[in-house]
Design a protein around this motif. Structure first.
Motif, PDB file in Angstrom:
ATOM      1  N   LYS A 231       0.833  -1.197   0.000  1.00  0.00           N
ATOM      2  CA  LYS A 231       0.000   0.000   0.000  1.00  0.00           C
ATOM      3  C   LYS A 231       0.873   1.254   0.000  1.00  0.00           C
ATOM      4  O   LYS A 231       1.895   1.290   0.675  1.00  0.00           O
ATOM      5  CB  LYS A 231      -0.824  -0.051   1.289  1.00  0.00           C
ATOM      6  CG  LYS A 231      -1.934   0.923   1.373  1.00  0.00           C
ATOM      7  CD  LYS A 231      -2.906   0.430   2.429  1.00  0.00           C
ATOM      8  CE  LYS A 231      -3.250   1.530   3.395  1.00  0.00           C
ATOM      9  NZ  LYS A 231      -4.150   1.053   4.446  1.00  0.00           N
ATOM     10  N   ASP A 232       0.493   2.252  -0.794  1.00  0.00           N
ATOM     11  CA  ASP A 232       1.185   3.535  -0.723  1.00  0.00           C
ATOM     12  C   ASP A 232       0.139   4.613  -0.443  1.00  0.00           C
ATOM     13  O   ASP A 232      -0.994   4.298  -0.115  1.00  0.00           O
ATOM     14  CB  ASP A 232       1.959   3.830  -2.015  1.00  0.00           C
ATOM     15  CG  ASP A 232       1.022   3.868  -3.214  1.00  0.00           C
ATOM     16  OD1 ASP A 232      -0.212   3.923  -3.010  1.00  0.00           O
ATOM     17  OD2 ASP A 232       1.516   3.843  -4.352  1.00  0.00           O
ATOM     18  N   ASN A 233       0.525   5.869  -0.578  1.00  0.00           N
ATOM     19  CA  ASN A 233      -0.420   6.929  -0.208  1.00  0.00           C
ATOM     20  C   ASN A 233      -1.124   7.577  -1.389  1.00  0.00           C
ATOM     21  O   ASN A 233      -1.739   8.611  -1.248  1.00  0.00           O
ATOM     22  CB  ASN A 233       0.289   8.002   0.628  1.00  0.00           C
ATOM     23  CG  ASN A 233       0.627   7.451   1.990  1.00  0.00           C
ATOM     24  OD1 ASN A 233      -0.130   6.643   2.540  1.00  0.00           O
ATOM     25  ND2 ASN A 233       1.776   7.843   2.530  1.00  0.00           N
ATOM     26  N   ALA A 234      -1.027   6.936  -2.564  1.00  0.00           N
ATOM     27  CA  ALA A 234      -1.585   7.576  -3.757  1.00  0.00           C
ATOM     28  C   ALA A 234      -3.105   7.646  -3.738  1.00  0.00           C
ATOM     29  O   ALA A 234      -3.709   8.438  -4.433  1.00  0.00           O
ATOM     30  CB  ALA A 234      -1.123   6.830  -5.004  1.00  0.00           C
ATOM     31  N   ILE A 235      -3.748   6.796  -2.934  1.00  0.00           N
ATOM     32  CA  ILE A 235      -5.204   6.771  -2.935  1.00  0.00           C
ATOM     33  C   ILE A 235      -5.741   7.187  -1.572  1.00  0.00           C
ATOM     34  O   ILE A 235      -5.282   6.719  -0.547  1.00  0.00           O
ATOM     35  CB  ILE A 235      -5.692   5.348  -3.281  1.00  0.00           C
ATOM     36  CG1 ILE A 235      -5.353   5.052  -4.734  1.00  0.00           C
ATOM     37  CG2 ILE A 235      -7.187   5.207  -3.034  1.00  0.00           C
ATOM     38  CD1 ILE A 235      -5.914   3.765  -5.234  1.00  0.00           C
ATOM     39  N   ARG A 236      -6.726   8.104  -1.617  1.00  0.00           N
ATOM     40  CA  ARG A 236      -7.380   8.490  -0.361  1.00  0.00           C
ATOM     41  C   ARG A 236      -8.488   7.480  -0.084  1.00  0.00           C
ATOM     42  O   ARG A 236      -9.211   7.090  -0.968  1.00  0.00           O
ATOM     43  CB  ARG A 236      -8.076   9.846  -0.515  1.00  0.00           C
ATOM     44  CG  ARG A 236      -7.196  11.020  -0.702  1.00  0.00           C
ATOM     45  CD  ARG A 236      -8.074  12.264  -0.633  1.00  0.00           C
ATOM     46  NE  ARG A 236      -9.231  12.189  -1.522  1.00  0.00           N
ATOM     47  CZ  ARG A 236      -9.275  12.701  -2.729  1.00  0.00           C
ATOM     48  NH1 ARG A 236      -8.242  13.323  -3.215  1.00  0.00           N
ATOM     49  NH2 ARG A 236     -10.369  12.614  -3.467  1.00  0.00           N
ATOM     50  N   HIS A 237      -8.631   7.081   1.122  1.00  0.00           N
ATOM     51  CA  HIS A 237      -9.823   6.301   1.480  1.00  0.00           C
ATOM     52  C   HIS A 237     -10.059   6.476   2.972  1.00  0.00           C
ATOM     53  O   HIS A 237      -9.135   6.439   3.767  1.00  0.00           O
ATOM     54  CB  HIS A 237      -9.701   4.836   1.074  1.00  0.00           C
ATOM     55  CG  HIS A 237      -8.532   4.141   1.671  1.00  0.00           C
ATOM     56  ND1 HIS A 237      -8.650   3.193   2.643  1.00  0.00           N
ATOM     57  CD2 HIS A 237      -7.208   4.300   1.456  1.00  0.00           C
ATOM     58  CE1 HIS A 237      -7.454   2.789   2.984  1.00  0.00           C
ATOM     59  NE2 HIS A 237      -6.573   3.431   2.281  1.00  0.00           N
ATOM     60  N   SER A 238     -11.344   6.651   3.343  1.00  0.00           N
ATOM     61  CA  SER A 238     -11.614   7.113   4.694  1.00  0.00           C
ATOM     62  C   SER A 238     -11.284   6.060   5.742  1.00  0.00           C
ATOM     63  O   SER A 238     -10.976   6.377   6.872  1.00  0.00           O
ATOM     64  CB  SER A 238     -13.064   7.557   4.825  1.00  0.00           C
ATOM     65  OG  SER A 238     -13.921   6.473   4.618  1.00  0.00           O
ATOM     66  N   GLY A 239     -11.339   4.768   5.363  1.00  0.00           N
ATOM     67  CA  GLY A 239     -10.903   3.744   6.301  1.00  0.00           C
ATOM     68  C   GLY A 239      -9.440   3.957   6.666  1.00  0.00           C
ATOM     69  O   GLY A 239      -8.930   3.401   7.628  1.00  0.00           O
ATOM     70  N   GLY A 240      -8.745   4.754   5.863  1.00  0.00           N
ATOM     71  CA  GLY A 240      -7.333   5.023   6.093  1.00  0.00           C
ATOM     72  C   GLY A 240      -7.082   6.078   7.156  1.00  0.00           C
ATOM     73  O   GLY A 240      -5.951   6.326   7.546  1.00  0.00           O
ATOM     74  N   ILE A 241      -8.148   6.705   7.652  1.00  0.00           N
ATOM     75  CA  ILE A 241      -7.961   7.710   8.693  1.00  0.00           C
ATOM     76  C   ILE A 241      -7.775   7.003  10.022  1.00  0.00           C
ATOM     77  O   ILE A 241      -8.536   6.109  10.370  1.00  0.00           O
ATOM     78  CB  ILE A 241      -9.183   8.652   8.745  1.00  0.00           C
ATOM     79  CG1 ILE A 241      -9.221   9.480   7.462  1.00  0.00           C
ATOM     80  CG2 ILE A 241      -9.126   9.548   9.955  1.00  0.00           C
ATOM     81  CD1 ILE A 241     -10.477  10.270   7.300  1.00  0.00           C
ATOM     82  N   LEU A 242      -6.751   7.425  10.767  1.00  0.00           N
ATOM     83  CA  LEU A 242      -6.439   6.662  11.976  1.00  0.00           C
ATOM     84  C   LEU A 242      -7.552   6.652  13.016  1.00  0.00           C
ATOM     85  O   LEU A 242      -7.912   5.616  13.542  1.00  0.00           O
ATOM     86  CB  LEU A 242      -5.145   7.190  12.587  1.00  0.00           C
ATOM     87  CG  LEU A 242      -3.980   6.221  12.456  1.00  0.00           C
ATOM     88  CD1 LEU A 242      -2.725   6.810  13.046  1.00  0.00           C
ATOM     89  CD2 LEU A 242      -4.272   4.863  13.071  1.00  0.00           C
ATOM     90  N   GLY A 243      -8.130   7.822  13.300  1.00  0.00           N
ATOM     91  CA  GLY A 243      -9.123   7.856  14.373  1.00  0.00           C
ATOM     92  C   GLY A 243     -10.517   7.459  13.921  1.00  0.00           C
ATOM     93  O   GLY A 243     -11.470   8.198  14.104  1.00  0.00           O
ATOM     94  N   HIS A 244     -10.659   6.284  13.309  1.00  0.00           N
ATOM     95  CA  HIS A 244     -11.955   5.834  12.813  1.00  0.00           C
ATOM     96  C   HIS A 244     -12.552   4.830  13.783  1.00  0.00           C
ATOM     97  O   HIS A 244     -11.859   4.281  14.607  1.00  0.00           O
ATOM     98  CB  HIS A 244     -11.759   5.175  11.454  1.00  0.00           C
ATOM     99  CG  HIS A 244     -12.650   5.741  10.402  1.00  0.00           C
ATOM    100  ND1 HIS A 244     -12.472   6.993   9.894  1.00  0.00           N
ATOM    101  CD2 HIS A 244     -13.726   5.228   9.777  1.00  0.00           C
ATOM    102  CE1 HIS A 244     -13.402   7.219   8.981  1.00  0.00           C
ATOM    103  NE2 HIS A 244     -14.183   6.158   8.895  1.00  0.00           N
TER     104      HIS A 244
END
Ligand code: TXA
Ligand code: MG
Length: 348
Positions: A231-244
Motif C-alpha cells: 500500500k502507498d499513499n496515492a489513494i485516499r480512502h476514509s478507512g485510512g484515517i487513523l481515528g476511525h
C-alpha cells in the motif's frame, strides 16, 4: 429527520425500489455492516448520504451490485456488469468476483467515464462489490442498477451491525431527510469488506487498502500469487484515517495477563479478554471491573466486535481494556479496526 425500521413483512421490495427511485435513502443490511444506500446515478440522493453521515465529499463510496441468478456464464455476467462501472476490467477482477461474490470483498478498478465524480471523490477509480444479504440482493435485482452505500454510521464512528444501531446513529440528525431502515437481522461478518485495489496492477500489483475477513492469503491463492503489492499513499480512502470507528469511552489495548491491581485503582473499567475470567477475578479481586470473555475465533470476534464496543460505550466506564489480539493474518481486519478505535477513542 424521520427514520423508521421496517421488517421484511412490513414492506414490499417494489415499495423499497420506488423509494430509491424517488431519491430517498434506505439503510440496507449486508453481510458485513449496514449500508446507507442511494441510487448510484442520482447525484441529489448521493449528496444526502454525505449530509446525513457528515462525511467529507472527497471520500469515495462503494457501488453495490447484484450477483448473477444462475451459475451459468458467470464470467461473462461479471464482465458485462463491471464494464458498466469500470473500464479495462482485468481478468483478475473476474476471477475474484467469481470466487468471492456475493461476499465481503470490494474491488477498486479504473472508473468508467459516465460514473459520477460524487461517487469517486474526484478520483479516477471506482470501488465495487456484490453484497451477500438475501434481502439486499433481491432489492438490487429488482432495482436493476447500482446502489452506493457507505457504512450507515456518522463519519468516524463505529459501524452498525443491527438495524437498531442505524436508528441510534441518525435519529437525532437535524437534516430533513427521510430514512427507511430495513431490518435484516445481525450482520454475519460484522466488519467491513476487504478492499483490494486492482487499478494499478501493471505498476504495483493488487494492493489491499483495507483488510477484512477475506485475507491476503485467500486473494493470493485465487490469483496464483506469492504476495500482493504494498500500500502507498496515492489513494485516499476514509478507512485510512487513523481515528476511525471511535467509541466515546477511552479504549486501550493491553496484554491482560500482565494487568496489575495498580493499573486499575478504583476506576470503573470493562476488560475484554481471551483468558479465563474466573481465574482473572481471583487474581485481581477488584469489584469495579466488569469482565467480558471473547473466544479465540476471529469470525466470532468480528461478528460481535462493533456491537460489544457500542454496548460498553453506553455503560459509563472510565476505561475499556481489550486484550492484545493474536498475530495471525486471520486477525488482520479486526486488528486494523481495533487500532483505529483505540486511536480515536475518548475524544468526544
Ligand atoms: O463492507 C463494506 O464495504 C460496507 C458495506 C455497507 O458494503 N461499506 C463500507 O463503506 O464500508 P464505507 O464508505 O464506510 O467505506 C468504504 C471505503 C472507504 O474507506 C472509501 O474511502 C473506500 O472504501 N473507497 C471507496 N471508493 C474508493 C476508491 N475508488 N478508491 C479507494 N478507496 C475507495
Ligand atoms: Mg465506514
Amino acid at each position: 429527520m424521520s427514520a423508521r425500521i421496517f421488517s421484511a413483512n412490513e414492506i414490499s421490495t417494489n415499495k423499497i425500489v420506488e423509494r430509491i427511485l424517488q431519491g430517498l435513502l434506505v439503510a440496507i443490511p449486508t453481510e458485513t455492516v449496514y449500508g446507507l444506500a442511494a441510487n448510484a446515478t442520482d447525484e441529489k440522493a448521493i449528496k444526502k448520504i454525505f449530509q446525513l453521515k457528515n462525511r467529507p465529499e472527497t471520500h469515495p463510496l462503494i457501488v453495490h451490485i447484484a450477483p448473477p441468478i444462475s451459475e451459468q456464464s458467470v464470467e461473462s455476467f461479471w464482465e458485462t456488469k463491471l464494464s458498466e462501472w469500470a473500464h479495462d476490467v482485468p481478468p483478475e477482477a473476474i476471477l475474484l468476483a467469481k470466487q468471492y461474490w456475493p461476499g465481503p470483498l470490494t474491488l477498486v478498478l479504473k472508473k468508467a467515464k459516465q460514473v459520477s465524480n460524487m461517487i469517486t471523490g474526484g478520483q479516477e477509480t471506482i470501488a465495487i462489490r456484490a453484497p451477500k444479504h438475501p434481502w439486499t440482493i433481491e432489492i438490487l435485482r429488482a432495482f436493476n442498477g447500482g446502489l452506493v452505500a457507505p457504512s450507515a454510521n456518522r463519519f468516524g464512528r463505529i459501524s452498525p451491525t443491527t438495524a437498531q444501531h442505524v436508528l441510534d446513529e441518525f435519529q437525532d440528525s437535524e437534516t430533513d431527510h427521510e430514512l427507511m431502515i430495513l431490518d435484516g437481522g445481525d450482520c454475519e461478518v460484522g466488519i467491513e469488506s476487504t478492499i483490494l485495489d486492482l487499478s494499478r496492477l501493471d505498476q504495483i500489483g493488487p494492493i489491499i487498502l483495507r483488510p477484512g475477513m477475506i485475507l491476503e492469503s485467500d486473494i493470493c491463492t485465487t490469483l496464483g500469487l506469492k504476495k500482493l503489492g504494498q500500500k502507498d499513499n496515492a489513494i485516499r480512502h476514509s478507512g485510512g484515517i487513523l481515528g476511525h470507528y471511535a467509541p466515546h469511552t477511552q479504549l486501550v489495548s493491553m496484554d491482560v495477563s500482565q494487568l496489575r491491581v495498580e493499573d486499575i485503582g478504583n476506576q470503573k473499567v470493562a476488560i475484554v479478554t481471551f483468558l479465563d475470567v474466573d481465574t482473572l477475578k481471583n487474581k485481581l479481586a477488584i469489584s469495579s471491573i466488569d469482565w467480558i470473555h471473547i473466544p479465540l475465533d476471529p469470525h466470532a470476534v468480528a461478528k460481535k466486535m462493533y456491537q460489544l464496543l457500542r454496548d460498553l460505550d453506553q455503560k459509563g466506564y472510565q476505561k475499556m481494556i481489550v486484550d492484545v489480539l493474536p498475530s495471525g493474518i486471520e486477525w488482520s481486519g479486526i486488528q486494523d479496526r481495533l487500532t483505529r478505535a483505540v486511536y480515536g477513542s475518548g475524544t468526544h
